[in-house]
Design a protein around this motif. Structure first.
Motif, mmCIF file in Angstrom:
data_model
loop_
_atom_site.group_PDB
_atom_site.id
_atom_site.type_symbol
_atom_site.label_atom_id
_atom_site.label_comp_id
_atom_site.label_asym_id
_atom_site.label_seq_id
_atom_site.Cartn_x
_atom_site.Cartn_y
_atom_site.Cartn_z
ATOM 1 N N SER A 24 -17.436 1.984 1.312
ATOM 2 C CA SER A 24 -16.633 1.193 0.367
ATOM 3 C C SER A 24 -15.215 1.019 0.917
ATOM 4 N N ALA A 25 -14.492 0.063 0.322
ATOM 5 C CA ALA A 25 -13.128 -0.213 0.769
ATOM 6 C C ALA A 25 -12.193 0.963 0.541
ATOM 7 N N ALA B 219 -7.744 7.210 4.353
ATOM 8 C CA ALA B 219 -7.086 7.888 5.470
ATOM 9 C C ALA B 219 -5.905 7.065 5.981
ATOM 10 N N LYS B 220 -6.069 5.742 6.003
ATOM 11 C CA LYS B 220 -4.977 4.880 6.468
ATOM 12 C C LYS B 220 -3.771 4.987 5.527
ATOM 13 N N ARG B 221 -4.044 5.020 4.229
ATOM 14 C CA ARG B 221 -2.953 5.139 3.273
ATOM 15 C C ARG B 221 -2.192 6.462 3.447
ATOM 16 N N LEU C 279 2.802 9.388 5.353
ATOM 17 C CA LEU C 279 3.464 10.354 6.238
ATOM 18 C C LEU C 279 4.440 9.654 7.186
ATOM 19 N N ALA C 280 4.065 8.488 7.705
ATOM 20 C CA ALA C 280 4.943 7.751 8.602
ATOM 21 C C ALA C 280 6.183 7.270 7.865
ATOM 22 N N GLU C 281 6.017 6.881 6.594
ATOM 23 C CA GLU C 281 7.173 6.430 5.807
ATOM 24 C C GLU C 281 8.144 7.580 5.581
#
Length: 562
Positions: free
Chosen positions: A331-332, A338-340, A345-347
């Motif tokens: 599913s979407a 995981a990308k979110r 963390l990058a933000e």
């Protein structure tokens, strides 16, 4: 045998018949059958069995009844010939078109056509006829030039737009071609009318082929995509126009693919070897030129149905595969969770990293400003101007000196080349003079050697001529001797043979005289040669109890006249 009319009943006297009618009534009356029978008997009695030499013409194989019909001809006349079915199977030499034969048979008449013919009982080959010999010679010459090579053959267009036909406009050939094209696949047809036999026929056919090839895209008449050269069957003389060299070369030079349909399937002409395709009949040429329209429509319909069905099955199979893959995909939310998390963390790390990077770049920029303050660009520019002023004109002077040195070296090299050129020319002139002297000496030696060789061969030829004259039997005849031959041209060596001969020829030194022996011999002539010839016969006849013919005796060798 004289023609004798059949007896007729005496006519009753009539007193009122005028004088002119009496003369007509006295002439015998013949029926057509009676006259034909009398002519048949006369011809068969006068010419029983004959041996006839001629060239076979118009042979097309055995008839459906098993008989064979053709003609025998020479340069002056022709005669019909027939071989009955029972005789045909026993012939050792079967008839062939153009073959020169010696035929043995009976001369008779055929009342149904008011013609005479020969009923052949045996055939013997006598060599190729004049037509076939000329045809074979021309075929070899053209084949040696490569006109019949397979690599020059071109493919016939599958569906030509225009079909060109070279044939007679009044024969059955053009009707057969048009009907066959109409049945298979109607196409526009251009007919170039020509004569297909007789004087000038070959030139007309060649001109028609070249005329079709001369048509261009801007011509009012469209250029054909394929040519058909056609003619009906006939003898080798009737088809000879298609064996002419001008027709063969025109077919070879044709840029348009060409189909030859000359004669029947058994007929072969030279245009068949040079054409791109050979058809057995004009109808077969039409079949080669175009496909069958109904078959094409059926094939296209079948291929269209198969293509639609194949596309439908492919779409349905892809749809099923897509459903199966869709069920297997995650599913979407599962894909993006995981990308979110990585984005969050990058933000969080982005703001401290930006502040640290800005601080580093600010310190580096301040360092560069300090270095520039210590070493000003104006100071560097002033230093460069001072160095340029010190250099002044030194580069220009160095360049002029370098050019001067190279000019002096080039001049010295030119002087050396002139000296070398003069020396080379002098050596070449000396070599040319030596070779010219040698060529003159060799030419003189070759001339002398040729003259000496001709003189030696002339002396040898004169010696051989004298030797031939001394060894010839004619020199013996000059001394008074006579050469005696019998009627067959064989030499007569004994008096007994001369007496037995029906006719003699006496060859003197200045001519030949014919003589007939009187049947008597001089008794002083010994008969020993005859008895000796009898003793030399083979003994096999005596042992078997059979008589040995005199013609089987071993021939004696001719004695010397010297």
């Amino acid at each position: 045998m004289p023609l004798v009319p059949p007896p007729r009943p005496a006519a009753s006297p009539a007193a009122d018949i005028p004088p002119t009618s009496v003369l007509t009534a006295n002439q015998p009356e013949w029926s057509v059958g009676e006259l034909a029978g009398a002519l048949k008997r006369t011809l068969e009695d006068a010419f029983g069995h004959v041996r006839l030499r001629g060239e076979i013409s118009g042979y097309r194989g055995q008839h459906g009844s098993g008989h064979a019909y053709f003609s025998l001809k020479d340069g002056q006349a022709r005669i019909d010939a027939v071989v009955w079915k029972g005789v045909f199977g026993r012939l050792r030499q079967k008839p062939q078109e153009g073959l020169e034969v010696v035929a043995t048979g009976r001369i008779t008449t055929f009342a149904g056509k008011s013609s005479y013919q020969i009923v052949i009982e045996s055939l013997e080959p006598a060599g190729l006829g004049a037509w076939m010999a000329l045809l074979e010679e021309r075929k070899k010459l053209l084949a040696a030039e490569g006109l019949f090579a397979p690599e020059h053959k071109r493919a016939i267009p599958y569906l030509p737009g225009v079909v060109g036909v070279v044939t007679s406009p009044t024969g059955a050939v053009i009707r057969d071609i048009l009907h066959r094209l109409e049945d298979r696949f109607p196409r526009p047809v251009l007919v170039w009318p020509v004569r297909v036999q007789g004087d000038g026929a070959a030139e007309e056919v060649a001109a028609a082929i070249r005329g079709f090839n001369a048509l261009g895209p801007s011509s009012a008449i469209p250029r054909p995509d394929v040519l058909i050269v056609a003619r009906g069957g006939g003898s080798i003389e009737d088809l000879w126009a298609f064996n002419e060299e001008c027709v063969v070369r025109a077919a070879f030079e044709s840029a348009i693919p060409l189909i030859s349909a000359v004669g029947h399937e058994t007929d072969t002409t030279l245009i068949d070897y040079v054409s791109d395709r050979r058809a057995p009949t004009p109808t077969g040429a039409a079949e080669m030129a175009v496909p069958v329209r109904a078959d094409l429509i059926a094939t296209v319909s079948d291929l269209s149905a198969r293509a639609i069905g194949s596309i439908g099955r492919r779409v349905e199979r892809d749809r099923s595969d897509l459903r199966a893959l869709a069920r297997a995909l995650p599913s979407a939310d599962a894909l993006l969770a995981a990308k979110r998390q990585r984005l969050d963390l990058a933000e969080a790390r982005l703001a401290p990293a930006l502040a640290a990077g800005a601080s580093r770049h600010r310190a580096r920029l301040q360092l560069l400003l300090d270095r520039m303050a210590r070493r000003s660009p104006d100071v560097a520019l002033a230093n460069a101007r001072a160095r340029l002023a010190r250099i002044d004109h030194r580069p220009l002077t160095a360049l002029r000196n370098d050019v001067q040195r190279k000019g002096e070296a080039l001049a010295q090299l030119g002087r050396r080349l002139v000296v070398a050129r003069d020396a080379s020319l002098e050596r070449a002139r000396a070599l040319q003079a030596r070779r010219a002297d040698r060529l003159v000496a060799l030419s003189n030696r070759l001339t002398q050697a040729g003259l000496r060789g001709v003189e030696r061969r002339r002396d040898r030829l004169e010696g051989l001529a004298h030797l031939l004259g001394s060894l010839s039997y004619r020199a013996v005849l000059e001394r008074g001797y006579v050469l005696v031959r019998d009627a067959a041209g064989l030499p007569v060596r004994h008096a007994a043979e001369a007496v037995a001969a029906s006719r003699l020829s006496l060859q003197f030194a200045d001519g030949t005289v014919h003589a007939v022996p009187d049947g008597t011999a001089d008794p002083s002539v010994s008969a020993k040669p005859a008895r000796r010839a009898a003793r030399t016969q083979p003994a096999s006849g005596a042992e078997t109890g059979k008589r040995t013919p005199a013609s089987t005796a071993a021939p004696t060798r001719q004695g010397s006249l010297f």
